[in-house]
Design a protein around this motif. Structure first.
Motif, PDB file in Angstrom:
ATOM      1  N   ALA A 120       0.835  -1.204   0.000  1.00 22.08           N
ATOM      2  CA  ALA A 120       0.000   0.000   0.000  1.00 22.08           C
ATOM      3  C   ALA A 120       0.867   1.250   0.000  1.00 22.08           C
ATOM      4  CB  ALA A 120      -0.923  -0.007   1.215  1.00 22.08           C
ATOM      5  N   ARG A 121       1.942   1.195   0.775  1.00 18.68           N
ATOM      6  CA  ARG A 121       2.833   2.355   0.860  1.00 18.68           C
ATOM      7  C   ARG A 121       3.504   2.632  -0.477  1.00 18.68           C
ATOM      8  NH1 ARG A 121       6.046   0.399   4.454  1.00 18.68           N
ATOM      9  NH2 ARG A 121       4.444   0.734   6.047  1.00 18.68           N
ATOM     10  N   VAL A 122       3.929   1.584  -1.174  1.00 20.53           N
ATOM     11  CA  VAL A 122       4.639   1.796  -2.432  1.00 20.53           C
ATOM     12  C   VAL A 122       3.692   2.264  -3.540  1.00 20.53           C
ATOM     13  CG1 VAL A 122       4.516  -0.533  -3.471  1.00 20.53           C
ATOM     14  CG2 VAL A 122       6.528   0.866  -3.827  1.00 20.53           C
ATOM     15  N   ILE A 123       2.461   1.769  -3.535  1.00 20.49           N
ATOM     16  CA  ILE A 123       1.476   2.272  -4.504  1.00 20.49           C
ATOM     17  C   ILE A 123       1.263   3.768  -4.277  1.00 20.49           C
ATOM     18  CG2 ILE A 123      -0.951   2.237  -5.186  1.00 20.49           C
ATOM     19  CD1 ILE A 123      -0.952  -0.785  -4.537  1.00 20.49           C
ATOM     20  N   ALA A 124       1.043   4.146  -3.021  1.00 21.81           N
ATOM     21  CA  ALA A 124       0.745   5.534  -2.684  1.00 21.81           C
ATOM     22  C   ALA A 124       1.928   6.460  -2.981  1.00 21.81           C
ATOM     23  CB  ALA A 124       0.350   5.636  -1.213  1.00 21.81           C
ATOM     24  N   SER A 125       3.094   6.095  -2.493  1.00 24.31           N
ATOM     25  CA  SER A 125       4.254   6.980  -2.653  1.00 24.31           C
ATOM     26  C   SER A 125       4.681   7.075  -4.115  1.00 24.31           C
ATOM     27  CB  SER A 125       5.425   6.499  -1.794  1.00 24.31           C
ATOM     28  OG  SER A 125       5.817   5.192  -2.149  1.00 24.31           O
ATOM     29  N   SER A 126       4.593   5.969  -4.857  1.00 24.85           N
ATOM     30  CA  SER A 126       4.971   6.000  -6.271  1.00 24.85           C
ATOM     31  C   SER A 126       4.052   6.915  -7.063  1.00 24.85           C
ATOM     32  CB  SER A 126       4.928   4.589  -6.876  1.00 24.85           C
ATOM     33  OG  SER A 126       5.865   3.746  -6.268  1.00 24.85           O
ATOM     34  N   TYR A 127       2.755   6.832  -6.787  1.00 21.16           N
ATOM     35  CA  TYR A 127       1.792   7.655  -7.511  1.00 21.16           C
ATOM     36  C   TYR A 127       2.033   9.137  -7.237  1.00 21.16           C
ATOM     37  CZ  TYR A 127      -2.592   8.656  -9.908  1.00 21.16           C
ATOM     38  OH  TYR A 127      -3.518   9.111 -10.810  1.00 21.16           O
ATOM     39  N   VAL A 128       2.165   9.483  -5.972  1.00 14.18           N
ATOM     40  CA  VAL A 128       2.370  10.884  -5.592  1.00 14.18           C
ATOM     41  C   VAL A 128       3.697  11.400  -6.124  1.00 14.18           C
ATOM     42  CG1 VAL A 128       2.697  12.477  -3.653  1.00 14.18           C
ATOM     43  CG2 VAL A 128       0.873  10.743  -3.579  1.00 14.18           C
ATOM     44  N   ASP A 129       4.765  10.622  -5.950  1.00 17.33           N
ATOM     45  CA  ASP A 129       6.094  11.056  -6.380  1.00 17.33           C
ATOM     46  C   ASP A 129       6.146  11.321  -7.878  1.00 17.33           C
ATOM     47  OD1 ASP A 129       6.975  10.907  -3.801  1.00 17.33           O
ATOM     48  OD2 ASP A 129       8.077   9.022  -4.059  1.00 17.33           O
ATOM     49  N   CYS A 130       5.484  10.467  -8.653  1.00 13.38           N
ATOM     50  CA  CYS A 130       5.545  10.632 -10.099  1.00 13.38           C
ATOM     51  C   CYS A 130       4.824  11.899 -10.540  1.00 13.38           C
ATOM     52  CB  CYS A 130       4.968   9.411 -10.796  1.00 13.38           C
ATOM     53  SG  CYS A 130       5.404   9.381 -12.550  1.00 13.38           S
ATOM     54  N   VAL A 131       3.667  12.184  -9.946  1.00 16.20           N
ATOM     55  CA  VAL A 131       2.955  13.420 -10.285  1.00 16.20           C
ATOM     56  C   VAL A 131       3.802  14.632  -9.898  1.00 16.20           C
ATOM     57  CG1 VAL A 131       0.916  14.822  -9.825  1.00 16.20           C
ATOM     58  CG2 VAL A 131       0.684  12.353 -10.130  1.00 16.20           C
ATOM     59  N   ALA A 153       0.309  13.523   1.496  1.00 15.47           N
ATOM     60  CA  ALA A 153      -0.463  12.956   0.386  1.00 15.47           C
ATOM     61  C   ALA A 153      -0.291  11.443   0.322  1.00 15.47           C
ATOM     62  CB  ALA A 153      -0.041  13.603  -0.929  1.00 15.47           C
ATOM     63  N   ALA A 154       0.958  10.983   0.411  1.00 15.93           N
ATOM     64  CA  ALA A 154       1.228   9.552   0.326  1.00 15.93           C
ATOM     65  C   ALA A 154       0.645   8.810   1.533  1.00 15.93           C
ATOM     66  CB  ALA A 154       2.731   9.313   0.235  1.00 15.93           C
ATOM     67  N   THR A 155       0.750   9.405   2.722  1.00 13.97           N
ATOM     68  CA  THR A 155       0.219   8.764   3.927  1.00 13.97           C
ATOM     69  C   THR A 155      -1.293   8.610   3.845  1.00 13.97           C
ATOM     70  OG1 THR A 155       2.029   9.601   5.299  1.00 13.97           O
ATOM     71  CG2 THR A 155       0.007   8.954   6.433  1.00 13.97           C
ATOM     72  N   GLU A 156      -1.985   9.672   3.412  1.00 15.38           N
ATOM     73  CA  GLU A 156      -3.441   9.598   3.300  1.00 15.38           C
ATOM     74  C   GLU A 156      -3.873   8.576   2.260  1.00 15.38           C
ATOM     75  OE1 GLU A 156      -5.779  10.949   5.241  1.00 15.38           O
ATOM     76  OE2 GLU A 156      -4.062  11.593   6.440  1.00 15.38           O
ATOM     77  N   LEU A 157      -3.170   8.540   1.134  1.00 19.70           N
ATOM     78  CA  LEU A 157      -3.515   7.576   0.095  1.00 19.70           C
ATOM     79  C   LEU A 157      -3.251   6.148   0.562  1.00 19.70           C
ATOM     80  CD1 LEU A 157      -4.490   6.913  -2.705  1.00 19.70           C
ATOM     81  CD2 LEU A 157      -2.194   7.417  -3.583  1.00 19.70           C
ATOM     82  N   GLU A 158      -2.171   5.948   1.303  1.00 21.53           N
ATOM     83  CA  GLU A 158      -1.893   4.622   1.873  1.00 21.53           C
ATOM     84  C   GLU A 158      -3.035   4.174   2.775  1.00 21.53           C
ATOM     85  OE1 GLU A 158       1.207   2.533   5.030  1.00 21.53           O
ATOM     86  OE2 GLU A 158       1.759   4.429   4.076  1.00 21.53           O
ATOM     87  N   GLN A 159      -3.554   5.088   3.596  1.00 22.88           N
ATOM     88  CA  GLN A 159      -4.666   4.744   4.491  1.00 22.88           C
ATOM     89  C   GLN A 159      -5.939   4.427   3.710  1.00 22.88           C
ATOM     90  OE1 GLN A 159      -4.331   4.171   7.799  1.00 22.88           O
ATOM     91  NE2 GLN A 159      -2.166   4.462   7.275  1.00 22.88           N
ATOM     92  N   VAL A 160      -6.160   5.126   2.623  1.00 24.32           N
ATOM     93  CA  VAL A 160      -7.312   4.834   1.752  1.00 24.32           C
ATOM     94  C   VAL A 160      -7.199   3.415   1.194  1.00 24.32           C
ATOM     95  CG1 VAL A 160      -8.394   5.406  -0.467  1.00 24.32           C
ATOM     96  CG2 VAL A 160      -7.808   7.229   1.136  1.00 24.32           C
ATOM     97  N   ILE A 161      -6.015   3.043   0.766  1.00 27.78           N
ATOM     98  CA  ILE A 161      -5.798   1.708   0.198  1.00 27.78           C
ATOM     99  C   ILE A 161      -6.006   0.632   1.264  1.00 27.78           C
ATOM    100  CG2 ILE A 161      -4.086   0.170  -0.849  1.00 27.78           C
ATOM    101  CD1 ILE A 161      -2.860   2.746  -2.128  1.00 27.78           C
ATOM    102  N   LEU A 162      -5.432   0.843   2.440  1.00 30.03           N
ATOM    103  CA  LEU A 162      -5.578  -0.133   3.515  1.00 30.03           C
ATOM    104  C   LEU A 162      -7.049  -0.302   3.923  1.00 30.03           C
ATOM    105  CD1 LEU A 162      -2.486   0.776   5.725  1.00 30.03           C
ATOM    106  CD2 LEU A 162      -2.764  -1.251   4.258  1.00 30.03           C
ATOM    107  N   ALA A 163      -7.768   0.821   4.004  1.00 29.05           N
ATOM    108  CA  ALA A 163      -9.191   0.759   4.360  1.00 29.05           C
ATOM    109  C   ALA A 163      -9.990   0.033   3.275  1.00 29.05           C
ATOM    110  CB  ALA A 163      -9.736   2.168   4.560  1.00 29.05           C
ATOM    111  N   MET A 164      -9.638   0.265   2.028  1.00 32.89           N
ATOM    112  CA  MET A 164     -10.312  -0.411   0.928  1.00 32.89           C
ATOM    113  C   MET A 164     -10.122  -1.931   1.010  1.00 32.89           C
ATOM    114  SD  MET A 164      -9.606   0.074  -3.169  1.00 32.89           S
ATOM    115  CE  MET A 164      -7.887  -0.473  -3.002  1.00 32.89           C
ATOM    116  N   VAL A 165      -8.901  -2.358   1.310  1.00 34.36           N
ATOM    117  CA  VAL A 165      -8.632  -3.791   1.446  1.00 34.36           C
ATOM    118  C   VAL A 165      -9.395  -4.366   2.638  1.00 34.36           C
ATOM    119  CG1 VAL A 165      -6.846  -5.507   1.932  1.00 34.36           C
ATOM    120  CG2 VAL A 165      -6.384  -3.651   0.306  1.00 34.36           C
ATOM    121  N   ALA A 166      -9.400  -3.654   3.758  1.00 40.37           N
ATOM    122  CA  ALA A 166     -10.093  -4.131   4.963  1.00 40.37           C
ATOM    123  C   ALA A 166     -11.586  -4.319   4.688  1.00 40.37           C
ATOM    124  CB  ALA A 166      -9.873  -3.155   6.105  1.00 40.37           C
TER     125      ALA A 166
END
Length: 202
Positions: free
Chosen positions: A98-109, A186-199
């Motif tokens: 989840a962290r790598v999805i979030a940070s990669s997306y934010v970093d690239c933008v 941004a990356a932290t919030e997106l990571e939490q969104v991903i984790l909540a979605m999986v849960a």
């Protein structure tokens, strides 16, 4: 002659393979947007800055809309490559993925923080962009579904949550681009969104 033209004069004079020439033209286009914004980006201006004839540029992109769509594709391909490398190097647990999805997306933008929002704005309402953007959005969703599937206990994440996650990714990345929040936030919030979605999907 402008600085951009001087920088690219040597490579422009050589006869390049088509793929290499297109890569050079896209690089010059990104430089022009960075310096002057998308309003300055025309096929004629790109030819001038790249030190090539107008037919060369028209042969690659046909229209200004085609050039802008190619820039979006170029951005998305690099984003995908960076994410794939980060995923391959990450730990196998859910939080790491989840962290790598979030940070990669934010970093690239943020890598092209001014240019990509301008490209998207210039193509707003364009049917060509809609097709290109939807194609790459679907690729991203498919990638995330495959990556998160092992943590779902045999269940699946539906498309609705995935599209909601992608919307959140765009929103926080653009907020970070505008300086309204930090990249880390941004990356932290997106990571939490991903984790909540999986849960919710387990």
């Amino acid at each position: 002659m402008s600085t951009t033209s001087s920088t690219n004069e040597k490579s422009a004079r050589r006869r390049l393979p088509r793929a290499e020439r297109q890569s050079q033209l896209l690089q010059v286009a990104w430089q022009l947007i960075r310096a002057e914004g998308t309003d300055a980006l025309t096929l004629g201006r790109l030819a001038e800055e790249a030190g090539v004839t107008k037919p060369v540029v028209y042969n690659h992109f046909v229209t200004r809309e085609g050039l802008l769509a190619a820039l979006y594709e170029d951005f998305d391909l690099r984003q995908t490559a960076l994410m794939d490398a980060a995923i391959a190097a990450s730990a196998p647990d859910l939080e790491a993925k989840a962290r790598v999805i979030a940070s990669s997306y934010v970093d690239c933008v943020l890598t092209q923080c001014r240019e990509i929002p301008e490209v998207l704005a210039a193509l707003s309402g364009s049917r060509q962009l809609a097709v290109v953007k939807r194609q790459y959005q679907q690729v991203f969703i498919d990638k995330c579904q495959r990556l998160l599937q092992p943590f779902l206990g045999g269940k699946e994440i539906g498309l609705a949550p995935m599209w909601a996650m992608l919307g959140a990714a765009d929103a926080v990345a653009l907020a970070a681009t505008a300086g309204e929040i930090s990249a880390e936030q941004a990356a932290t919030e997106l990571e939490q969104v991903i984790l909540a979605m999986v849960a919710r999907s387990q």
